[in-house]
Design a protein around this motif. Sequence first.
Motif, mmCIF file in Angstrom:
data_model
loop_
_atom_site.group_PDB
_atom_site.id
_atom_site.type_symbol
_atom_site.label_atom_id
_atom_site.label_comp_id
_atom_site.label_asym_id
_atom_site.label_seq_id
_atom_site.Cartn_x
_atom_site.Cartn_y
_atom_site.Cartn_z
ATOM 1 N N LEU A 30 -7.236 9.257 -0.512
ATOM 2 C CA LEU A 30 -7.559 10.463 0.239
ATOM 3 C C LEU A 30 -8.817 11.150 -0.300
ATOM 4 O O LEU A 30 -9.655 11.628 0.473
ATOM 5 C CB LEU A 30 -6.375 11.434 0.181
ATOM 6 N N MET A 31 -8.979 11.207 -1.624
ATOM 7 C CA MET A 31 -10.072 11.968 -2.216
ATOM 8 C C MET A 31 -11.398 11.218 -2.226
ATOM 9 O O MET A 31 -12.444 11.794 -2.540
ATOM 10 C CB MET A 31 -9.697 12.403 -3.636
ATOM 11 N N SER A 32 -11.372 9.932 -1.865
ATOM 12 C CA SER A 32 -12.633 9.176 -1.813
ATOM 13 C C SER A 32 -12.901 8.578 -0.439
ATOM 14 O O SER A 32 -13.922 7.922 -0.240
ATOM 15 C CB SER A 32 -12.625 8.062 -2.866
ATOM 16 N N LEU A 33 -11.995 8.814 0.505
ATOM 17 C CA LEU A 33 -12.182 8.312 1.858
ATOM 18 C C LEU A 33 -13.403 8.971 2.498
ATOM 19 O O LEU A 33 -13.509 10.191 2.539
ATOM 20 C CB LEU A 33 -10.936 8.601 2.701
ATOM 21 N N THR A 34 -14.327 8.162 3.011
ATOM 22 C CA THR A 34 -15.535 8.710 3.625
ATOM 23 C C THR A 34 -15.308 8.979 5.109
ATOM 24 O O THR A 34 -14.494 8.309 5.753
ATOM 25 C CB THR A 34 -16.711 7.740 3.475
ATOM 26 N N PRO A 35 -16.026 9.934 5.668
ATOM 27 C CA PRO A 35 -15.910 10.183 7.113
ATOM 28 C C PRO A 35 -16.237 8.945 7.939
ATOM 29 O O PRO A 35 -15.622 8.714 8.982
ATOM 30 C CB PRO A 35 -16.925 11.304 7.358
ATOM 31 N N GLU A 36 -17.204 8.155 7.468
ATOM 32 C CA GLU A 36 -17.602 6.961 8.215
ATOM 33 C C GLU A 36 -16.472 5.933 8.266
ATOM 34 O O GLU A 36 -16.179 5.361 9.331
ATOM 35 C CB GLU A 36 -18.852 6.338 7.587
ATOM 36 N N ALA A 37 -15.813 5.709 7.121
ATOM 37 C CA ALA A 37 -14.715 4.752 7.075
ATOM 38 C C ALA A 37 -13.541 5.243 7.910
ATOM 39 O O ALA A 37 -12.907 4.472 8.639
ATOM 40 C CB ALA A 37 -14.281 4.518 5.634
ATOM 41 N N PHE A 38 -13.263 6.535 7.822
ATOM 42 C CA PHE A 38 -12.154 7.090 8.599
ATOM 43 C C PHE A 38 -12.420 6.994 10.096
ATOM 44 O O PHE A 38 -11.539 6.639 10.881
ATOM 45 C CB PHE A 38 -11.919 8.546 8.197
ATOM 46 N N THR A 39 -13.652 7.282 10.484
ATOM 47 C CA THR A 39 -14.011 7.201 11.901
ATOM 48 C C THR A 39 -13.857 5.780 12.429
ATOM 49 O O THR A 39 -13.340 5.562 13.531
ATOM 50 C CB THR A 39 -15.456 7.682 12.113
ATOM 51 N N ALA A 40 -14.288 4.802 11.634
ATOM 52 C CA ALA A 40 -14.170 3.402 12.051
ATOM 53 C C ALA A 40 -12.709 3.002 12.221
ATOM 54 O O ALA A 40 -12.343 2.324 13.189
ATOM 55 C CB ALA A 40 -14.867 2.498 11.026
ATOM 56 N N ASP A 41 -11.868 3.413 11.283
ATOM 57 C CA ASP A 41 -10.435 3.098 11.369
ATOM 58 C C ASP A 41 -9.793 3.805 12.562
ATOM 59 O O ASP A 41 -8.926 3.243 13.243
ATOM 60 C CB ASP A 41 -9.726 3.506 10.082
ATOM 61 N N PHE A 42 -10.222 5.044 12.812
ATOM 62 C CA PHE A 42 -9.675 5.823 13.921
ATOM 63 C C PHE A 42 -10.018 5.171 15.263
ATOM 64 O O PHE A 42 -9.204 5.160 16.190
ATOM 65 C CB PHE A 42 -10.223 7.255 13.871
ATOM 66 N N GLN A 43 -11.222 4.619 15.348
ATOM 67 C CA GLN A 43 -11.645 3.934 16.574
ATOM 68 C C GLN A 43 -10.674 2.802 16.917
ATOM 69 O O GLN A 43 -10.301 2.616 18.072
ATOM 70 C CB GLN A 43 -13.053 3.369 16.398
ATOM 71 N N ILE A 44 -10.279 2.044 15.889
ATOM 72 C CA ILE A 44 -9.421 0.880 16.123
ATOM 73 C C ILE A 44 -7.983 1.299 16.417
ATOM 74 O O ILE A 44 -7.383 0.868 17.408
ATOM 75 C CB ILE A 44 -9.461 -0.061 14.898
ATOM 76 N N ALA A 45 -7.415 2.129 15.571
ATOM 77 C CA ALA A 45 -5.983 2.428 15.654
ATOM 78 C C ALA A 45 -5.633 3.427 16.740
ATOM 79 O O ALA A 45 -4.571 3.329 17.358
ATOM 80 C CB ALA A 45 -5.477 2.941 14.306
ATOM 81 N N ALA A 46 -6.500 4.388 16.997
ATOM 82 C CA ALA A 46 -6.159 5.460 17.931
ATOM 83 C C ALA A 46 -6.929 5.375 19.244
ATOM 84 O O ALA A 46 -6.329 5.338 20.320
ATOM 85 C CB ALA A 46 -6.396 6.813 17.270
ATOM 86 N N ILE A 47 -8.241 5.322 19.168
ATOM 87 C CA ILE A 47 -9.021 5.266 20.411
ATOM 88 C C ILE A 47 -8.713 3.978 21.156
ATOM 89 O O ILE A 47 -8.654 3.961 22.394
ATOM 90 C CB ILE A 47 -10.524 5.423 20.117
ATOM 91 N N GLY A 48 -8.475 2.886 20.419
ATOM 92 C CA GLY A 48 -8.096 1.639 21.066
ATOM 93 C C GLY A 48 -6.810 1.771 21.875
ATOM 94 O O GLY A 48 -6.678 1.208 22.965
ATOM 95 N N VAL A 49 -5.839 2.515 21.347
ATOM 96 C CA VAL A 49 -4.595 2.758 22.081
ATOM 97 C C VAL A 49 -4.877 3.557 23.350
ATOM 98 O O VAL A 49 -4.323 3.275 24.425
ATOM 99 C CB VAL A 49 -3.569 3.497 21.198
ATOM 100 N N LEU A 50 -5.721 4.562 23.241
ATOM 101 C CA LEU A 50 -6.092 5.358 24.412
ATOM 102 C C LEU A 50 -6.695 4.480 25.495
ATOM 103 O O LEU A 50 -6.299 4.535 26.668
ATOM 104 C CB LEU A 50 -7.078 6.448 24.001
ATOM 105 N N ILE A 51 -7.665 3.636 25.100
ATOM 106 C CA ILE A 51 -8.330 2.750 26.054
ATOM 107 C C ILE A 51 -7.323 1.783 26.675
ATOM 108 O O ILE A 51 -7.302 1.576 27.899
ATOM 109 C CB ILE A 51 -9.452 1.963 25.349
ATOM 110 N N ALA A 52 -6.485 1.183 25.837
ATOM 111 C CA ALA A 52 -5.528 0.179 26.313
ATOM 112 C C ALA A 52 -4.515 0.793 27.278
ATOM 113 O O ALA A 52 -4.201 0.200 28.323
ATOM 114 C CB ALA A 52 -4.822 -0.461 25.128
ATOM 115 N N GLY A 53 -3.987 1.953 26.952
ATOM 116 C CA GLY A 53 -3.002 2.586 27.812
ATOM 117 C C GLY A 53 -3.578 2.975 29.162
ATOM 118 O O GLY A 53 -2.942 2.783 30.210
#
Length: 247
Positions: A103-126
């Motif tokens: 949590l204390m070293s997670l970068t915004p860029e890495a989090f955004t990339a992961d969010f694209q796959i796990a969450a935005i991908g679900v939005l698109i798929a649904g």
Amino acid sequence: MPLKSNRSIIIVGAGPFISRSLCQYLASQNWRIVLISRTEHKLQTYATETANIYPSAPQVLTRTADASSPSRLLSALDWAASQLGGKVDVLCYNAAVIAESDLMSLTPEAFTADFQIAAIGVLIAGQWFSKHANKDYISGGEYPLFLVTGGILDKNPIPSYSSLSATKSASQNLTQQFSQVLIREYSILVGQPLVVHPIIPKEGGGWLTKSDPEVIVREIFQPFLEAREAIGENDDGIREWIRDRVW
């Protein structure tokens, strides 16, 4: 209980554990299967393995796509649907980055990339599935199904897996929202297979936890697939539909 044959599924985020076992199970039921993932040689490995085990099953089709890119994901889904006659019985979204992230070293860029796959991908798929779900069998009590693999990180986040905890929480929240809208407005069922324990291979074979992928498929994926075929002609089963199954 055997499933009805000649049905179709698209699995997004096909990997070596759950998706691989699900693919082989559905091949045993003579389903038409399309696997989508980023790595071509892994997709071909899963397809070849399945063909060797179930040579009489329909050929497993594959398509490479990065689920973090909405346009590429949509293109892959469109291609998959075109190979399945334009209509899809089940869409399974299983894409996420499974990796430690403090949590204390997670970068915004890495989090955004992961969010694209796990969450935005679900939005698109649904959203996409609302236009491509196969509703031809509804009159006989069989409904299309949107499956999104989840867990319990939304309730019990782990700071050493901070990105996964947060992105899967968002994914599951979207899935719960889809469960309210898709059945009411589009006659599409929504299910969440929730896997509690990590899938960790044991050296020399086997698994360190109870999360054997074949058992997961049998215990929480198969019941969804069986139940979607048994809603009933008067929709009685919808009131009894179980959205979340935990293993």
